[in-house]
Motif scaffolding. Structure first.
Motif, PDB file in Angstrom:
ATOM      1  N   LYS A   3       0.808  -1.226   0.000  1.00 32.12           N
ATOM      2  CA  LYS A   3       0.000   0.000   0.000  1.00 32.12           C
ATOM      3  C   LYS A   3       0.838   1.272   0.000  1.00 32.12           C
ATOM      4  CE  LYS A   3      -4.100  -1.899   2.158  1.00 32.12           C
ATOM      5  NZ  LYS A   3      -5.025  -1.807   3.278  1.00 32.12           N
ATOM      6  N   GLU A   4       1.885   1.316   0.800  1.00 29.86           N
ATOM      7  CA  GLU A   4       2.697   2.536   0.938  1.00 29.86           C
ATOM      8  C   GLU A   4       3.748   2.679  -0.160  1.00 29.86           C
ATOM      9  OE1 GLU A   4       3.427   0.012   3.598  1.00 29.86           O
ATOM     10  OE2 GLU A   4       1.365   0.360   4.183  1.00 29.86           O
ATOM     11  N   GLU A   5       3.853   1.707  -1.012  1.00 29.56           N
ATOM     12  CA  GLU A   5       4.899   1.686  -2.024  1.00 29.56           C
ATOM     13  C   GLU A   5       4.583   2.667  -3.156  1.00 29.56           C
ATOM     14  OE1 GLU A   5       7.609  -2.093  -3.336  1.00 29.56           O
ATOM     15  OE2 GLU A   5       5.499  -2.426  -2.995  1.00 29.56           O
ATOM     16  N   VAL A   6       5.613   3.436  -3.540  1.00 28.96           N
ATOM     17  CA  VAL A   6       5.505   4.370  -4.656  1.00 28.96           C
ATOM     18  C   VAL A   6       6.429   3.886  -5.764  1.00 28.96           C
ATOM     19  CG1 VAL A   6       5.878   6.757  -5.402  1.00 28.96           C
ATOM     20  CG2 VAL A   6       5.033   6.287  -3.082  1.00 28.96           C
ATOM     21  N   ILE A   7       5.902   3.782  -6.977  1.00 28.25           N
ATOM     22  CA  ILE A   7       6.717   3.338  -8.104  1.00 28.25           C
ATOM     23  C   ILE A   7       7.487   4.528  -8.657  1.00 28.25           C
ATOM     24  CG2 ILE A   7       6.686   2.398 -10.436  1.00 28.25           C
ATOM     25  CD1 ILE A   7       4.222   0.781  -9.664  1.00 28.25           C
ATOM     26  N   TYR A   8       8.831   4.406  -8.669  1.00 25.96           N
ATOM     27  CA  TYR A   8       9.693   5.449  -9.236  1.00 25.96           C
ATOM     28  C   TYR A   8       9.908   5.236 -10.735  1.00 25.96           C
ATOM     29  CZ  TYR A   8      10.978   6.553  -4.398  1.00 25.96           C
ATOM     30  OH  TYR A   8      10.974   6.898  -3.079  1.00 25.96           O
ATOM     31  N   TRP A   9      10.098   3.990 -11.118  1.00 30.28           N
ATOM     32  CA  TRP A   9      10.324   3.676 -12.535  1.00 30.28           C
ATOM     33  C   TRP A   9       9.988   2.225 -12.784  1.00 30.28           C
ATOM     34  CZ3 TRP A   9      13.656   0.325 -15.196  1.00 30.28           C
ATOM     35  CH2 TRP A   9      13.731   0.533 -16.578  1.00 30.28           C
ATOM     36  N   GLN A  10       9.398   1.956 -13.944  1.00 28.01           N
ATOM     37  CA  GLN A  10       9.094   0.604 -14.361  1.00 28.01           C
ATOM     38  C   GLN A  10       9.355   0.515 -15.856  1.00 28.01           C
ATOM     39  OE1 GLN A  10       5.115  -0.684 -13.450  1.00 28.01           O
ATOM     40  NE2 GLN A  10       5.406  -2.685 -14.374  1.00 28.01           N
ATOM     41  N   GLY A  11      10.031  -0.538 -16.270  1.00 23.52           N
ATOM     42  CA  GLY A  11      10.297  -0.686 -17.693  1.00 23.52           C
ATOM     43  C   GLY A  11      11.198  -1.861 -18.000  1.00 23.52           C
ATOM     44  N   LYS A  12      11.472  -2.015 -19.286  1.00 26.07           N
ATOM     45  CA  LYS A  12      12.331  -3.090 -19.768  1.00 26.07           C
ATOM     46  C   LYS A  12      13.786  -2.650 -19.731  1.00 26.07           C
ATOM     47  CE  LYS A  12       9.133  -4.442 -23.403  1.00 26.07           C
ATOM     48  NZ  LYS A  12       9.062  -4.753 -24.827  1.00 26.07           N
ATOM     49  N   PRO A  13      14.710  -3.612 -19.617  1.00 26.16           N
ATOM     50  CA  PRO A  13      16.122  -3.259 -19.725  1.00 26.16           C
ATOM     51  C   PRO A  13      16.447  -2.806 -21.149  1.00 26.16           C
ATOM     52  CG  PRO A  13      15.849  -5.634 -19.504  1.00 26.16           C
ATOM     53  CD  PRO A  13      14.503  -5.030 -19.353  1.00 26.16           C
ATOM     54  N   ASN A  14      17.215  -1.756 -21.257  1.00 28.18           N
ATOM     55  CA  ASN A  14      17.626  -1.238 -22.557  1.00 28.18           C
ATOM     56  C   ASN A  14      19.011  -1.799 -22.854  1.00 28.18           C
ATOM     57  OD1 ASN A  14      18.196   0.199 -24.842  1.00 28.18           O
ATOM     58  ND2 ASN A  14      17.552   2.166 -24.003  1.00 28.18           N
ATOM     59  N   VAL A  15      19.037  -3.006 -23.398  1.00 29.80           N
ATOM     60  CA  VAL A  15      20.278  -3.743 -23.609  1.00 29.80           C
ATOM     61  C   VAL A  15      20.367  -4.130 -25.088  1.00 29.80           C
ATOM     62  CG1 VAL A  15      21.553  -5.824 -22.956  1.00 29.80           C
ATOM     63  CG2 VAL A  15      20.137  -4.666 -21.281  1.00 29.80           C
ATOM     64  N   TYR A  91      11.698  -4.513 -15.080  1.00 31.46           N
ATOM     65  CA  TYR A  91      12.177  -4.023 -13.789  1.00 31.46           C
ATOM     66  C   TYR A  91      11.164  -3.045 -13.197  1.00 31.46           C
ATOM     67  CZ  TYR A  91      16.760  -5.501 -15.625  1.00 31.46           C
ATOM     68  OH  TYR A  91      17.804  -6.205 -16.159  1.00 31.46           O
ATOM     69  N   VAL A  92      11.102  -3.048 -11.865  1.00 28.87           N
ATOM     70  CA  VAL A  92      10.279  -2.088 -11.139  1.00 28.87           C
ATOM     71  C   VAL A  92      11.104  -1.550  -9.985  1.00 28.87           C
ATOM     72  CG1 VAL A  92       8.177  -1.707  -9.808  1.00 28.87           C
ATOM     73  CG2 VAL A  92       8.149  -3.330 -11.691  1.00 28.87           C
ATOM     74  N   PHE A  93      11.247  -0.230  -9.920  1.00 30.09           N
ATOM     75  CA  PHE A  93      11.934   0.437  -8.819  1.00 30.09           C
ATOM     76  C   PHE A  93      10.887   1.194  -8.021  1.00 30.09           C
ATOM     77  CE2 PHE A  93      15.377  -0.518 -11.592  1.00 30.09           C
ATOM     78  CZ  PHE A  93      16.489  -0.632 -10.781  1.00 30.09           C
ATOM     79  N   THR A  94      10.767   0.867  -6.729  1.00 34.03           N
ATOM     80  CA  THR A  94       9.775   1.505  -5.872  1.00 34.03           C
ATOM     81  C   THR A  94      10.473   2.134  -4.665  1.00 34.03           C
ATOM     82  OG1 THR A  94       9.344  -0.390  -4.424  1.00 34.03           O
ATOM     83  CG2 THR A  94       8.135  -0.305  -6.515  1.00 34.03           C
TER      84      THR A  94
END
Length: 168
Positions: A3-15, A91-94
């Motif tokens: 609930k308290e989690e905020v997503i900073y960035w979500q996406g695929k690896p750029n490789v 990837y998901v960074f929270t």
């Protein structure tokens, strides 16, 4: 997500499929081995021991094709890794963690706590992108039953460099 989690960035690896490192480690050696295996290199004239091995390989059909399959596998490894891993992972960074998961099954590959992200080893990938790597304890059932502790290198590749601003 909690609930308290905020997503900073979500996406695929750029490789990229094949960069300079993978080209030097896999493609060039495979081409050299293919030239030696096929006999077009002429190396057997200068190294008699190599000639004996090549004659043995050519006489033994099973070994001949096994070596060819190994050489082709070495050549195709970067492409296979890209299609089997990087095309399927996201990837998901929270605010609490960073994780890598498979899009098709939502199965989590690995997870890193937010406090551990600044401690991860950084390397620059390309302009505006970085790679983050660390070692985590393998959670495999086999190792737990045997009482072994096994560390596995995991990481996030081809992510925006500004993502670290959230974790300092």
């Amino acid at each position: 997500m909690k609930k308290e989690e905020v997503i900073y960035w979500q996406g695929k690896p750029n490789v990229p499929v094949c960069d300079a490192r993978t080209f030097v480690l896999y493609v060039i050696p495979a081409i050299i081995l293919l030239c030696i295996w096929s006999g077009i290199s002429g190396v057997e004239e200068y190294m008699p021991r190599v000639k004996d091995v090549l004659v043995f390989l050519r006489d033994n059909i099973i070994l001949n094709y096994t070596v060819l399959v190994m050489i082709l596998g070495l050549m195709l490894r970067p492409l296979l890794r890209w299609f089997l891993y990087y095309k399927r992972i996201e990837y998901v960074f929270t605010s609490m963690r960073a994780l890598a998961y498979y899009k098709s099954s939502n199965e989590i590959d690995f997870e890193i706590e937010a406090a551990d992200i600044p401690k991860m080893q950084q390397s620059f990938s390309r302009e505006g992108l970085i790679n983050l790597h660390t070692f985590i304890v393998d959670q495999g059932e086999l190792h737990e039953r045997q009482g072994e502790i096994r560390y596995v290198k995991v990481g996030f590749e081809g992510i925006p460099a500004d993502i670290l601003e959230h974790y300092t």
